[in-house]
Design a protein around this motif. Structure first.
Motif, short mmCIF file in Angstrom:
data_model
loop_
_atom_site.label_atom_id
_atom_site.label_comp_id
_atom_site.label_asym_id
_atom_site.label_seq_id
_atom_site.Cartn_x
_atom_site.Cartn_y
_atom_site.Cartn_z
N ASP A 2 31.35 46.53 45.65
CA ASP A 2 31.65 45.63 46.75
C ASP A 2 32.67 44.59 46.29
OD1 ASP A 2 31.81 44.00 48.86
OD2 ASP A 2 29.78 43.18 48.68
N ILE A 3 33.88 44.77 46.78
CA ILE A 3 34.98 43.91 46.36
C ILE A 3 34.76 42.46 46.80
CG2 ILE A 3 36.41 44.34 48.41
CD1 ILE A 3 38.05 44.54 45.12
N TYR A 4 34.00 42.26 47.87
CA TYR A 4 33.85 40.92 48.44
C TYR A 4 32.88 40.04 47.66
CZ TYR A 4 36.36 43.23 52.12
OH TYR A 4 37.31 43.94 52.80
N SER A 5 32.30 40.58 46.60
CA SER A 5 31.45 39.72 45.77
C SER A 5 32.04 39.53 44.39
CB SER A 5 30.03 40.32 45.68
OG SER A 5 30.11 41.61 45.12
N LYS A 6 33.23 40.14 44.15
CA LYS A 6 33.85 40.03 42.82
C LYS A 6 35.20 39.35 42.94
CE LYS A 6 31.58 44.15 41.02
NZ LYS A 6 30.79 44.42 42.24
N PRO A 7 35.24 38.05 42.69
CA PRO A 7 36.49 37.29 42.96
C PRO A 7 37.69 37.78 42.18
CG PRO A 7 34.77 35.87 41.98
CD PRO A 7 34.14 37.19 42.27
N ILE A 8 37.53 38.15 40.92
CA ILE A 8 38.69 38.55 40.13
C ILE A 8 39.24 39.89 40.63
CG2 ILE A 8 39.55 39.14 37.82
CD1 ILE A 8 38.92 36.13 38.26
N PHE A 10 38.87 41.07 43.53
CA PHE A 10 39.45 40.80 44.86
C PHE A 10 40.86 40.24 44.72
CE2 PHE A 10 40.33 38.35 48.61
CZ PHE A 10 39.80 39.11 49.65
#
Lengths: 325, 469
Positions: A2-8, A10
């Protein structure tokens, strides 16, 4: 995943997405010769012109004046030949601008004599009452700072040696301070006494303005000169002696010509037109060619802005007032 | 605040910095608007139009705009991650350093240190400072995100991340220059390449500063203000990715009919038209959020700001792509039409959203209510009327100017001289000035209202004044 929980992750994805359009429309064209082709007819700025360009930049002239003539019919009629990419090979930065509060300047070089510019910069409203151009009086009152000129030319890679730069500066100063400099009278009027023998910021700015589009104009003039002269010699004024046309010509003269030739046509920045003998020939054809195509030393070409009918009416008016005194 | 552990002192600092630069930028704007019809007002070299216009755009875009964005970002970031800002002392330093940068920028522009590239006019030493300032900001954004206690990143955080990375890339690439002294440099690129890089930057910095973070505010503060969740999460995902993808292709629509290769211009037009879709994705998402609750436009003054703001965004993103089409750009480009277009975005969309975000945020930070809803309503109507008078006048002016430039007689010669087309603009320029004055009055009311809100809070409960956590 889930890209939306991984800021880097993202952020990396966002950069990649942003770079696609960037690479295609901006990065790759940097390496395509067609984007900014070199042109052998375009010459780099001289040291003085470059200093003038830097003053143009410093004063933010590009906020009101563009430097690209678009390939549109009315635009070519108003300003001249449309802009070619080759012309800008030495422009760092480019100065195309985004708003025409004032007219485009890409073809202003050689359009008017230096004296026109000296007077216009000193007091635009004295020449054009309705103009909103600011006066740039202080430029004539400031000595041109040349301490970085050689360094600037080196940074831009124009290939002049420091000696070349010094010679260009000296030659130019000699030209504008010479006793036979055609625009001497007005230059002396706007330049304070202490700087009369020196280069001012305004001198450099005028040199720059006179360079704009000059290389393109030279090419065009060489190509069309013989044909134009032949055609002009045979011309005859269809409105000669027509009273209505003379009246109209008088009005046109007041609107377009009096700024330089004076309200009474007795000459100001341009020559006296009330004499029978004219500077560039006296036949109808000569006069038509002078007005339509312009003459060296500052007569603009009016054919595309005024059209032939109006030019003939102006000539009819001039015929009526010449040799009267 | 102490109770929730968030550090809001920097939020307040940036809020009032934004208001300060807003007032300064608008005063300069009023002066240059008057110079358009009173050239005698060009009183000194540093007060001439050519220098002041740059101070107006930079002061409002980067002084007011960025300060407002930083204020709201620090506020949203902490709440959406449920984490206090990662480096509070660095954030504090960011506040002072930012204001120093803007002040130095203004002074250098007054002095004529100016690279001439629009929205990138600052000379190289200031560029270096701006990049350092941005890195400081980015450290706190990513530092806080990495420590987040909330699993998912909400929509607003996506836009904040996009802004943070995009501005960095754009600013550095466009400002690459060769210095010749501390005060002078030349662009690394020449001619058409320089133009292409500049408008890739110029267009996208507007996108990254006046679209991404403002949308972040809209997606966060609208649902908060009306207490309704955003209509569609899926629509916001589609809008976000297509917006950040397509934005970067469109810069050359600022360069139509210039010597830039035609294919770059054509690609830019195609993507500009496409951009209507993601832009309206956000507009529709906002409208549908209000579904069934439109009466709040009357009862909730914040809803009014947000919905009018997003409406101007919607109009802006239709007008922009259409005026980029070849036929229309040949008529409108270089006229006042475009100035009208820009000001609908800045005075309508950006300022309305930032205003409402401040109205929501400041009372929350100080645990109070806004000083006067009546004044907030007055502020709303003044900036709405001022903006409409300003922009609509300039659109009409642009139509007339474009027509006069193109008018020809039967024999193909030009009907109007350039000067006649200038003279025809004077009435419009005067009305525009009045529009600006009305708008300025609205902003004065806004500033007063926020100052009084803080004062009221301090008088009522001195302990409520925020301190670093």
């Amino acid at each position: 995943m889930d890209i939306y929980s991984k800021p880097i992750a993202f952020a990396v994805l966002a950069v990649v997405v942003i770079l696609v359009g960037t690479v295609v429309t901006m990065f790759i064209p940097l390496f395509m010769p067609a984007t900014q082709p070199p042109g052998d007819f375009v010459k780099p700025y001289t040291a003085v012109e470059l200093e003038g360009r830097d003053i143009y930049i410093r004063e933010g002239c590009n906020n009101c004046h563009t430097q690209t003539v678009r390939p549109l019919r009315t635009e070519v009629a108003r300003y001249g030949e449309y802009s070619k990419p080759q012309e800008f090979a030495y422009d760092r930065p480019f100065l195309w601008g985004s708003r025409r509060t004032g007219p485009d300047l890409n073809r202003v070089g050689g359009k008017y004599p230096d004296s026109w510019h000296y007077q216009h910069m000193d007091n635009p409203q004295a020449m054009f009452q309705q103009s909103n151009m600011p006066a740039y009086r202080w430029l004539a009152q400031a000595r041109l700072d040349t301490s970085y000129t050689a360094k600037k030319v080196a940074a831009l890679g124009y290939g002049y040696s420091p000696q070349d730069v010094q010679r260009q500066l000296d030659d130019f100063r000699a030209r504008v301070t010479a006793v036979d400099y055609p625009s001497k009278e007005i230059r002396n009027k706007v330049t304070p006494g202490a700087l009369k023998g020196d280069l001012t910021e305004l001198d450099a700015l005028v040199a720059y303005l006179q360079k704009l589009g000059k290389d393109v104009k030279t090419v065009a003039a060489e190509a069309s000169a013989p044909k134009a002269a032949e055609a002009a010699a045979a011309l005859k004024n269809p409105y000669e002696g027509n009273r209505e046309s003379i009246e109209e010509g008088k009005k046109l003269f007041a609107e377009n010509c009096s700024v330089c030739h004076g309200a009474d046509a007795k000459g100001k920045l341009g020559p006296d037109l009330t004499t029978k003998k004219k500077k560039f020939g006296d036949t109808d054809g000569d006069l038509y060619a002078s007005i339509a195509k312009g003459r060296p030393g500052g007569m603009p070409d009016w054919e595309k802005t005024l059209g032939s009918e109006k030019i003939w009416k102006v000539i009819a008016y001039l015929r009526g007032i010449e040799g009267k005194q | 605040m102490k109770s929730n552990g968030y550090d809001d002192s920097v939020v307040t600092g940036f809020t009032f910095s934004a208001l300060f630069w807003l007032i300064i930028g608008l005063l300069v704007g009023l002066l240059i608007a008057a110079q358009m019809f009173l050239p005698a007002l060009n009183l000194a070299p540093w007060l001439a139009f050519g220098r002041l216009r740059v101070i107006h755009t930079n002061g409002l875009g980067f002084g007011f705009g960025l300060a407002g964005i930083f204020a709201c970002t620090y506020y949203m970031l902490q709440r959406l991650t449920r984490t206090p800002v990662a480096f509070p002392r660095l954030a504090k330093f960011h506040l002072y350093f930012f204001n120093a940068c803007i002040a130095l920028a203004a002074l250098s522009l007054f002095a004529g240190m100016n690279t001439s590239k629009e929205y990138a006019e600052l000379e190289w030493p200031l560029d270096v400072l701006i990049v350092v300032m941005w890195v400081i900001f980015a450290i706190n954004v990513f530092g806080t995100l990495l420590k987040k206690r909330e699993g998912q990143m909400y929509i607003s955080l996506w836009y904040i991340v996009a802004m943070t990375v995009a501005v960095a890339v754009l600013y550095i690439v466009n400002n690459l220059e060769v210095p010749v002294s501390w005060f002078k440099s030349y662009s690394l690129y020449a001619g058409a390449n320089d133009a292409n890089v500049e408008w890739w930057y110029g267009h996208n910095v507007v996108g990254s500063v006046f679209t991404f973070p403002i949308l972040a505010m809209f997606y966060y503060f609208l649902p908060k203000s009306v207490n309704i969740p955003i209509y569609s999460h899926r629509l916001s995902i589609i809008s976000f990715w297509s917006l950040v993808f397509a934005y970067l292709w469109t810069g050359a629509h600022h360069l139509m009919f210039t010597p830039l290769p035609e294919w770059i211009q054509t690609v830019a037009i195609a993507f500009s038209i496409f951009m209507i879709a993601p832009s309206w994705g956000s507009v529709v998402n906002g409208y549908y959020t209000m579904q069934g609750n439109w009466d709040r436009m009357r009862s909730n003054y914040l809803a009014k700001f947000f919905i009018f703001g997003i409406t101007f965004y919607g109009l802006q993103t239709i007008q922009g792509p259409t005026q980029g089409l070849r036929t229309l750009t040949s008529f409108f480009h270089y006229t006042d039409w475009v100035i009208g277009h820009v000001h609908m975005g800045t005075m309508g969309w950006v300022t309305m959203i930032i205003s409402a975000s401040f109205y929501y945020m400041v009372p929350k930070v100080f645990a109070t209510e806004v000083y006067s809803v009546k004044l907030a309503n007055l502020h709303f109507w003044l900036i709405l009327v001022g903006q409409l008078l300003f922009t609509i006048t300039l659109w009409i002016a642009g139509i007339q100017q474009g027509a006069m430039w193109k008018a020809t007689n039967e024999d193909g010669s030009l009907t109007y001289s350039f000067l006649e087309a200038v003279a025809a603009m004077y009435p419009y320029w005067k009305i525009r000035f009045v529009g600006g004055l009305i708008y300025f009055a609205g902003i004065a009311v806004f500033t007063y209202n926020l100052i009084m809100t803080v004062r009221k809070a301090k008088v009522a409960a001195p302990a409520a004044v925020p301190r670093p956590a």
